[in-house]
Design a protein around this motif. Structure first.
Motif, mmCIF file in Angstrom:
data_model
loop_
_atom_site.group_PDB
_atom_site.id
_atom_site.type_symbol
_atom_site.label_atom_id
_atom_site.label_comp_id
_atom_site.label_asym_id
_atom_site.label_seq_id
_atom_site.Cartn_x
_atom_site.Cartn_y
_atom_site.Cartn_z
ATOM 1 N N ASP A 171 18.988 54.978 29.495
ATOM 2 C CA ASP A 171 19.250 55.826 30.632
ATOM 3 C C ASP A 171 17.789 57.277 30.364
ATOM 4 O O ASP A 171 16.953 57.316 31.290
ATOM 5 C CB ASP A 171 20.246 56.062 30.590
ATOM 6 N N ILE A 172 17.846 57.909 29.502
ATOM 7 C CA ILE A 172 17.263 58.790 28.950
ATOM 8 C C ILE A 172 15.292 58.409 28.817
ATOM 9 O O ILE A 172 14.804 58.343 30.027
ATOM 10 C CB ILE A 172 17.982 59.812 28.006
ATOM 11 N N THR A 191 21.499 64.478 37.905
ATOM 12 C CA THR A 191 20.839 63.203 37.025
ATOM 13 C C THR A 191 22.332 63.090 36.823
ATOM 14 O O THR A 191 22.628 64.670 35.361
ATOM 15 C CB THR A 191 20.028 63.769 37.179
ATOM 16 N N TYR A 192 22.577 62.102 36.302
ATOM 17 C CA TYR A 192 23.093 61.900 35.167
ATOM 18 C C TYR A 192 22.714 60.862 34.126
ATOM 19 O O TYR A 192 22.670 59.203 34.651
ATOM 20 C CB TYR A 192 24.685 61.205 35.881
ATOM 21 N N TYR A 193 23.071 60.691 33.280
ATOM 22 C CA TYR A 193 21.950 59.674 32.138
ATOM 23 C C TYR A 193 23.175 59.398 31.137
ATOM 24 O O TYR A 193 23.919 60.107 30.416
ATOM 25 C CB TYR A 193 21.284 60.603 31.189
ATOM 26 N N GLN A 194 23.703 58.090 30.759
ATOM 27 C CA GLN A 194 24.725 58.382 29.784
ATOM 28 C C GLN A 194 23.876 57.046 28.720
ATOM 29 O O GLN A 194 23.091 55.786 29.310
ATOM 30 C CB GLN A 194 25.830 56.532 30.024
ATOM 31 N N ASP A 231 14.274 56.984 32.195
ATOM 32 C CA ASP A 231 13.542 57.003 33.292
ATOM 33 C C ASP A 231 12.544 58.296 33.407
ATOM 34 O O ASP A 231 11.888 58.356 33.831
ATOM 35 C CB ASP A 231 15.000 58.378 33.886
ATOM 36 N N HIS A 232 12.573 59.009 32.213
ATOM 37 C CA HIS A 232 11.080 59.683 31.614
ATOM 38 C C HIS A 232 10.130 59.194 31.727
ATOM 39 O O HIS A 232 8.936 59.261 31.758
ATOM 40 C CB HIS A 232 11.603 59.942 30.365
#
Length: 59
Positions: free
Chosen positions: A10-11, A3-6, A14-15
């Motif tokens: 983004d974090i 999983t890649y968050y920028q 999704d959370h």
């Protein structure tokens, strides 16, 4: 699966979807293998390394 968050957006996005959905009434149990800081001259981006359990397959 990686999983890649920028960025924080983004974090957060999704959370928020996870917590309000299917993991709402669950508890998180995880362990930490390490933290690596990315960058050659000024490491400023942490990468958290955690074990990923193998998914069980139905026989």
């Amino acid at each position: 699966m990686d999983t890649y968050y920028q960025g924080r957006g983004d974090i957060t996005k999704d959370h928020r979807a996870l917590v309000s959905g299917f993991v709402k009434a669950t508890k998180l149990a995880d362990s930490l293998l390490g933290i690596r800081f990315l960058g050659r001259t000024r490491p400023s981006s942490p990468a958290v390394v955690t074990p990923t359990p193998a998914a069980s397959r139905a026989s």
